[in-house]
Design a protein around this motif. Sequence first.
Motif, mmCIF file in Angstrom:
data_model
loop_
_atom_site.group_PDB
_atom_site.id
_atom_site.type_symbol
_atom_site.label_atom_id
_atom_site.label_comp_id
_atom_site.label_asym_id
_atom_site.label_seq_id
_atom_site.Cartn_x
_atom_site.Cartn_y
_atom_site.Cartn_z
ATOM 1 N N MET A 285 33.484 -31.746 -2.365
ATOM 2 C CA MET A 285 32.185 -32.291 -2.753
ATOM 3 C C MET A 285 31.051 -31.506 -2.085
ATOM 4 O O MET A 285 30.014 -31.242 -2.698
ATOM 5 C CB MET A 285 32.092 -33.769 -2.375
ATOM 6 C CG MET A 285 32.828 -34.700 -3.300
ATOM 7 S SD MET A 285 31.999 -34.854 -4.905
ATOM 8 C CE MET A 285 32.956 -36.202 -5.621
ATOM 9 N N LEU A 286 31.251 -31.140 -0.843
ATOM 10 C CA LEU A 286 30.239 -30.366 -0.123
ATOM 11 C C LEU A 286 30.038 -29.002 -0.791
ATOM 12 O O LEU A 286 28.896 -28.561 -1.003
ATOM 13 C CB LEU A 286 30.659 -30.192 1.333
ATOM 14 C CG LEU A 286 29.717 -29.381 2.223
ATOM 15 C CD1 LEU A 286 28.334 -30.028 2.289
ATOM 16 C CD2 LEU A 286 30.305 -29.237 3.632
ATOM 17 N N ILE A 287 31.130 -28.351 -1.148
ATOM 18 C CA ILE A 287 31.038 -27.048 -1.812
ATOM 19 C C ILE A 287 30.336 -27.189 -3.161
ATOM 20 O O ILE A 287 29.465 -26.376 -3.520
ATOM 21 C CB ILE A 287 32.448 -26.441 -1.979
ATOM 22 C CG1 ILE A 287 33.007 -26.047 -0.607
ATOM 23 C CG2 ILE A 287 32.415 -25.245 -2.915
ATOM 24 C CD1 ILE A 287 34.458 -25.625 -0.646
ATOM 25 N N SER A 288 30.693 -28.223 -3.918
ATOM 26 C CA SER A 288 30.070 -28.436 -5.219
ATOM 27 C C SER A 288 28.563 -28.655 -5.085
ATOM 28 O O SER A 288 27.765 -28.088 -5.844
ATOM 29 C CB SER A 288 30.719 -29.637 -5.914
ATOM 30 O OG SER A 288 30.116 -29.897 -7.160
ATOM 31 N N THR A 289 28.165 -29.459 -4.097
ATOM 32 C CA THR A 289 26.741 -29.738 -3.901
ATOM 33 C C THR A 289 25.987 -28.479 -3.495
ATOM 34 O O THR A 289 24.911 -28.176 -4.032
ATOM 35 C CB THR A 289 26.564 -30.820 -2.825
ATOM 36 O OG1 THR A 289 27.314 -31.978 -3.191
ATOM 37 C CG2 THR A 289 25.103 -31.194 -2.671
ATOM 38 N N LEU A 290 26.540 -27.732 -2.556
ATOM 39 C CA LEU A 290 25.881 -26.501 -2.102
ATOM 40 C C LEU A 290 25.813 -25.471 -3.226
ATOM 41 O O LEU A 290 24.829 -24.727 -3.348
ATOM 42 C CB LEU A 290 26.628 -25.934 -0.896
ATOM 43 C CG LEU A 290 26.562 -26.774 0.385
ATOM 44 C CD1 LEU A 290 27.517 -26.217 1.435
ATOM 45 C CD2 LEU A 290 25.140 -26.812 0.935
ATOM 46 N N LEU A 291 26.852 -25.424 -4.040
ATOM 47 C CA LEU A 291 26.863 -24.475 -5.154
ATOM 48 C C LEU A 291 25.729 -24.759 -6.126
ATOM 49 O O LEU A 291 25.022 -23.842 -6.572
ATOM 50 C CB LEU A 291 28.214 -24.551 -5.874
ATOM 51 C CG LEU A 291 28.493 -23.482 -6.932
ATOM 52 C CD1 LEU A 291 28.483 -22.091 -6.313
ATOM 53 C CD2 LEU A 291 29.829 -23.757 -7.608
ATOM 54 N N LEU A 292 25.504 -26.014 -6.440
ATOM 55 C CA LEU A 292 24.409 -26.353 -7.354
ATOM 56 C C LEU A 292 23.045 -26.122 -6.704
ATOM 57 O O LEU A 292 22.107 -25.673 -7.361
ATOM 58 C CB LEU A 292 24.542 -27.808 -7.798
ATOM 59 C CG LEU A 292 25.702 -28.120 -8.751
ATOM 60 C CD1 LEU A 292 25.620 -29.553 -9.243
ATOM 61 C CD2 LEU A 292 25.720 -27.175 -9.951
ATOM 62 N N LEU A 394 21.485 -32.593 -6.673
ATOM 63 C CA LEU A 394 22.209 -33.556 -5.842
ATOM 64 C C LEU A 394 22.821 -34.663 -6.693
ATOM 65 O O LEU A 394 23.912 -35.148 -6.398
ATOM 66 C CB LEU A 394 21.263 -34.161 -4.800
ATOM 67 C CG LEU A 394 20.687 -33.209 -3.756
ATOM 68 C CD1 LEU A 394 19.727 -33.949 -2.834
ATOM 69 C CD2 LEU A 394 21.800 -32.555 -2.945
ATOM 70 N N LEU A 395 22.124 -35.054 -7.746
ATOM 71 C CA LEU A 395 22.631 -36.103 -8.620
ATOM 72 C C LEU A 395 23.836 -35.616 -9.424
ATOM 73 O O LEU A 395 24.785 -36.373 -9.661
ATOM 74 C CB LEU A 395 21.515 -36.551 -9.561
ATOM 75 C CG LEU A 395 21.726 -37.841 -10.347
ATOM 76 C CD1 LEU A 395 21.779 -39.037 -9.422
ATOM 77 C CD2 LEU A 395 20.608 -38.014 -11.376
ATOM 78 N N ALA A 396 23.814 -34.361 -9.837
ATOM 79 C CA ALA A 396 24.880 -33.825 -10.698
ATOM 80 C C ALA A 396 26.024 -33.212 -9.910
ATOM 81 O O ALA A 396 27.059 -32.883 -10.513
ATOM 82 C CB ALA A 396 24.289 -32.769 -11.635
ATOM 83 N N ALA A 397 25.889 -33.068 -8.599
ATOM 84 C CA ALA A 397 26.886 -32.349 -7.807
ATOM 85 C C ALA A 397 28.305 -32.889 -7.952
ATOM 86 O O ALA A 397 29.267 -32.112 -7.983
ATOM 87 C CB ALA A 397 26.462 -32.331 -6.336
ATOM 88 N N PRO A 398 28.529 -34.224 -8.010
ATOM 89 C CA PRO A 398 29.919 -34.700 -8.122
ATOM 90 C C PRO A 398 30.548 -34.477 -9.487
ATOM 91 O O PRO A 398 31.765 -34.648 -9.635
ATOM 92 C CB PRO A 398 29.797 -36.218 -7.832
ATOM 93 C CG PRO A 398 28.468 -36.404 -7.190
ATOM 94 C CD PRO A 398 27.601 -35.336 -7.775
ATOM 95 N N ALA A 419 26.698 -39.269 -5.418
ATOM 96 C CA ALA A 419 25.425 -39.123 -6.127
ATOM 97 C C ALA A 419 24.403 -40.159 -5.684
ATOM 98 O O ALA A 419 23.207 -40.014 -5.996
ATOM 99 C CB ALA A 419 25.656 -39.238 -7.634
ATOM 100 N N LEU A 420 24.842 -41.191 -4.952
ATOM 101 C CA LEU A 420 23.974 -42.327 -4.669
ATOM 102 C C LEU A 420 22.733 -41.987 -3.833
ATOM 103 O O LEU A 420 21.656 -42.537 -4.118
ATOM 104 C CB LEU A 420 24.781 -43.442 -3.995
ATOM 105 C CG LEU A 420 24.043 -44.752 -3.754
ATOM 106 C CD1 LEU A 420 23.453 -45.296 -5.049
ATOM 107 C CD2 LEU A 420 24.971 -45.783 -3.114
ATOM 108 N N PRO A 421 22.803 -41.156 -2.793
ATOM 109 C CA PRO A 421 21.562 -40.881 -2.045
ATOM 110 C C PRO A 421 20.434 -40.357 -2.931
ATOM 111 O O PRO A 421 19.293 -40.832 -2.841
ATOM 112 C CB PRO A 421 22.009 -39.833 -1.009
ATOM 113 C CG PRO A 421 23.452 -40.129 -0.792
ATOM 114 C CD PRO A 421 23.978 -40.530 -2.140
ATOM 115 N N ALA A 422 20.738 -39.396 -3.799
ATOM 116 C CA ALA A 422 19.708 -38.881 -4.707
ATOM 117 C C ALA A 422 19.289 -39.946 -5.700
ATOM 118 O O ALA A 422 18.093 -40.107 -6.004
ATOM 119 C CB ALA A 422 20.231 -37.647 -5.445
ATOM 120 N N ALA A 423 20.255 -40.717 -6.224
ATOM 121 C CA ALA A 423 19.926 -41.755 -7.208
ATOM 122 C C ALA A 423 19.053 -42.833 -6.587
ATOM 123 O O ALA A 423 18.123 -43.344 -7.241
ATOM 124 C CB ALA A 423 21.213 -42.359 -7.775
#
Length: 609
Positions: A285-292, A394-398, A419-423
């Motif tokens: 999840m961390l990699i996905s978020t950083l990638l976006l 951040l919303l789309a990262a997961p 996704a909840l913190p951004a949402a």
Amino acid sequence: MTGARTARPDQATGPADPPAAQRAPRTRWAAYGALPLAVALWLLALRGVRLDRMGDLGLLQVLPPAYWAALALLAAGFVLLLRLPRPPAALAAGYVLALIAAVHATPSLLYPGPRYAWSWKHLAVVDAMLRHDGTVPHADGLDIYNQWPGFFQLNVLLLRATGLHSALGLADWYEPLANLLLLGPLLLLFAALTRDPRLIWGGAFLYYATSWVGQDYYSPQAFAYLLYLLVIALVVRRLAASTPSPDGPSPNGPSPGGRWRVGPFLLVLVLTAAVATSHQLTPLMLISTLLLLALPRRNRRTVLPVLAAAVATTVLWDATVARRYVAANLGDLTAALLSPDRNVLSGVAGLGAAAPGQVLVAWTDRATAAAVLLLALTALLVDRRLRRTGLPMLLAAPLPLLLANPYGGEMIFRAYLFALPAAAFLGATLLFGGRTPRPPWRTPAACAAVLVLLTGLLLGNYSKEAMNWFSTQEIAAVDYVAATAPPGSRLVSVTADLPGGERRYDQLERTVLGQLTADDQRRLVTDPLPVVQQLMDDPRTTGPSYLILTRAQAAECRLTGRLPADTVDLVHAAVAGSPRFQAVFTTPDAVVYRYLPPVAAPGGRGGAR
């Protein structure tokens, strides 16, 4: 990234009309008075709660009206507080802390031990690693914790430093503690997105009012999620600081000189390594978020070094320490990549056999998640400035991981959690943002929205408590087996819902009837005695075999429908009438039977004892 500020703090209020100016003192006093009254009602509500009366809706059925009045006061008082142009930070923090306590400290105050069987399982892993001073031999099904030991070894280090022999007290209060610790990264993240205190505290309150997934218990997931959120907050904060702004920090995207300083970057490296060594899913999840976050070119100077560190530590760990698990599951992981539709829907099915109340809860959970995401998407559509921030990423990262793997049917809920913190922040811009004074209808509308979301939170968080809490009798039954069973003994239960059934898992065998094949389960509910006796007479077991039946196991069968609701009663009746089973521990909530195998007769033929 660009700023998510809806207005500068000194521009948050327009010229106040006389009626608004007259209402401000009343609003302030109402906001100040609602908080202590809500806390008093909450504490009063916890007196005399009858946990043994919980049914299909868990704690919701036994909490008195004073508890619901306390939550309603918290919601109304907080919404009133955010009507003020500059709400006092201390009072806003008080409301958020009171919400954390009312939701997450209630079980800690009511229950005799940690809630949720997985908390007790993780306590057993810490105990085993403490005894073995590291890797636990003969771990069998729990060997995965040897391969991701970061959370457990940190607990072992804490126990050795404090001289304690068990993390039981920490596990009992871990849920409110974990949520309290999350507040720091949340505020750090939101403060990098805006200088408006209404949005900062509103986003935090909305996060805790909608975080129903229940991944905050004593677990590697909760620990890794905290570290994940802290890494993301530090990255977004760095993005905010890299571009000067006349009204303070804003995430306008890094300038060419936006490099990391040595100290903060080393901290990020340590946090990233801790995530990689503690949990399987969170590093991805961390990699996905950083990638976006790295997709916009202006962000790459800041994000790419952290992304490279996250990829390197995860790949290195998975290729070495966790290699056994990765190699054994590589086929399943690859196959899941080819079934994105099944991955998304894997957590949506399977409600047919559940109790009616649980079906209602499941759909309410999904409706709550949909409402939160709808609020977030609406905020992005309404305010184009929000679309220029990192919030859409951040919303789309997961989403990539949601499409890539079902994670045992839980990925859709984990995706919502990440996704909840951004949402929550985006939802706060709709409910609490904008210039003041606001139209009169916005305050009751915001209050109603918060109350509806809180209802969804409580249904998701408290509805399974009939199976998630354990009475003192159930705890004592497992303690009895753990204290008396010699090495090589076998513990059999109908479900895995026990307060510490994994204790001494390196020395004792464990069999769960609910995890048998479908054919064996059909045989179990038709004629339990032969199935149970065959399992407990396993020649590979070198010690005695024990059968433990508890109230919580019966509740799990009733609530989830994975086995017929009366399975525990059927098994109990069958073994109680058999001379092969001796009751060695008996209470209303739990009973332990010891299996008495046939005595071998002269000549090798079995005879009755």
